[in-house]
Write a protein that holds these residues in place. Structure first.
Motif, PDB file in Angstrom:
ATOM      1  N   ARG A 132       9.967 -17.390  -7.248  1.00  0.00           N
ATOM      2  CA  ARG A 132       9.981 -16.800  -8.587  1.00  0.00           C
ATOM      3  C   ARG A 132      10.385 -17.867  -9.615  1.00  0.00           C
ATOM      4  N   ASP A 133      11.378 -18.692  -9.281  1.00  0.00           N
ATOM      5  CA  ASP A 133      11.799 -19.758 -10.193  1.00  0.00           C
ATOM      6  C   ASP A 133      10.688 -20.783 -10.404  1.00  0.00           C
ATOM      7  N   ILE A 134       9.957 -21.099  -9.343  1.00  0.00           N
ATOM      8  CA  ILE A 134       8.837 -22.032  -9.473  1.00  0.00           C
ATOM      9  C   ILE A 134       7.768 -21.441 -10.378  1.00  0.00           C
ATOM     10  N   GLY A 135       7.500 -20.148 -10.222  1.00  0.00           N
ATOM     11  CA  GLY A 135       6.512 -19.481 -11.076  1.00  0.00           C
ATOM     12  C   GLY A 135       6.908 -19.534 -12.541  1.00  0.00           C
ATOM     13  N   VAL A 136       8.184 -19.293 -12.818  1.00  0.00           N
ATOM     14  CA  VAL A 136       8.668 -19.350 -14.203  1.00  0.00           C
ATOM     15  C   VAL A 136       8.548 -20.778 -14.726  1.00  0.00           C
ATOM     16  N   SER A 137       8.883 -21.759 -13.882  1.00  0.00           N
ATOM     17  CA  SER A 137       8.779 -23.163 -14.303  1.00  0.00           C
ATOM     18  C   SER A 137       7.329 -23.539 -14.575  1.00  0.00           C
ATOM     19  N   MET A 138       6.424 -23.061 -13.740  1.00  0.00           N
ATOM     20  CA  MET A 138       5.007 -23.387 -13.938  1.00  0.00           C
ATOM     21  C   MET A 138       4.471 -22.756 -15.222  1.00  0.00           C
ATOM     22  N   PRO A 142       2.867 -26.062 -19.573  1.00  0.00           N
ATOM     23  CA  PRO A 142       2.072 -26.513 -20.728  1.00  0.00           C
ATOM     24  C   PRO A 142       2.935 -26.815 -21.956  1.00  0.00           C
ATOM     25  N   ALA A 143       3.927 -25.993 -22.211  1.00  0.00           N
ATOM     26  CA  ALA A 143       4.791 -26.232 -23.371  1.00  0.00           C
ATOM     27  C   ALA A 143       5.590 -27.516 -23.185  1.00  0.00           C
ATOM     28  N   VAL A 144       6.074 -27.767 -21.968  1.00  0.00           N
ATOM     29  CA  VAL A 144       6.843 -28.984 -21.707  1.00  0.00           C
ATOM     30  C   VAL A 144       5.963 -30.211 -21.887  1.00  0.00           C
ATOM     31  N   LEU A 145       4.741 -30.169 -21.345  1.00  0.00           N
ATOM     32  CA  LEU A 145       3.835 -31.308 -21.502  1.00  0.00           C
ATOM     33  C   LEU A 145       3.505 -31.557 -22.971  1.00  0.00           C
ATOM     34  N   ASN A 146       3.298 -30.504 -23.725  1.00  0.00           N
ATOM     35  CA  ASN A 146       3.035 -30.640 -25.159  1.00  0.00           C
ATOM     36  C   ASN A 146       4.231 -31.264 -25.861  1.00  0.00           C
ATOM     37  N   ARG A 152       6.550 -38.517 -27.439  1.00  0.00           N
ATOM     38  CA  ARG A 152       5.986 -39.853 -27.286  1.00  0.00           C
ATOM     39  C   ARG A 152       5.356 -40.328 -28.602  1.00  0.00           C
ATOM     40  N   ALA A 153       4.748 -39.414 -29.326  1.00  0.00           N
ATOM     41  CA  ALA A 153       4.122 -39.776 -30.602  1.00  0.00           C
ATOM     42  C   ALA A 153       5.166 -40.144 -31.646  1.00  0.00           C
TER      43      ALA A 153
END
Length: 192
Positions: A132-138, A142-146, A152-153
């Motif tokens: 369940r924690d992995i699902g929430v992290s996944m 997308p928000a973390v990568l953004n 970085r910019a």
């Protein structure tokens, strides 16, 4: 006067309060609700306390409670003991491990079943929580990568980080220094 007393007797007579009874159809009496809540809580605490009374348990029950608490610490400490034994006396450790090679396979299966039943339920609960924690992290990926891309910019060494773009007001703000009264006062004192 007789009409008023008749209405009052109808509403409040015979030890009853018609207004209160009518209102209590739509809204709970707070005092009575608190009384019921206190009684429920007192009963729950009595029941909870009764589960932990050791005076009623016999010596066998207390002994078994102690035995039920031993396997996890015994396995953890035993495993650490094996690592220590392997470092302190490798020959003694190797001889014991060779002896374990002589244990018949059905006995290993039996040990596996016992350990699985003992720890299986706990492991299953922990695995479900982990999944369940992995699902929430996944879901947050997308928000973390953004956010990482945006950070970085913003780095000072990335090309165009300080570029104000087509905004002329921002360009003027960048080229014109802000007023700094403390700095100006310091310069006056120094005479520069």
């Amino acid at each position: 006067m007789g009409l008023i007393s008749g209405v009052l007797a109808l509403l409040f007579g015979n030890g009853r309060n018609g207004v209160r009874e009518t209102v209590e159809l739509y809204r709970e009496n707070a005092e009575a609700g608190a009384q019921r809540g206190a009684e429920v809580q007192a009963q729950a605490m009595l029941q909870f306390g009764g589960e932990f009374q050791t005076a009623q348990k016999g010596s066998f029950d207390r002994f078994m409670d102690g035995v039920n608490r031993l396997p996890r610490p015994a396995l953890a400490l035993g495993t650490l003991g094996l690592f220590i034994a392997a470092m302190v006396d490798p020959l003694w450790f190797a001889a014991r491990i060779q002896g374990m090679a002589l244990v018949p396979e059905p006995l290993w299966w039996l040990l596996g079943v016992i350990v699985s039943f003992y720890f299986g339920a706990r492991h299953q609960v922990k695995m479900q929580e982990f999944q369940r924690d992995i699902g929430v992290s996944m879901l947050r990926l997308p928000a973390v990568l953004n956010n990482i891309e945006q950070l970085r910019a913003l780095r000072a060494d990335s090309p165009g980080a300080a570029d104000p773009g087509p905004d002329s007001a921002l360009t003027q703000d960048i080229t014109r220094p802000d007023a700094n009264p403390a700095l100006e006062d310091w310069r006056k004192r120094r005479g520069t």
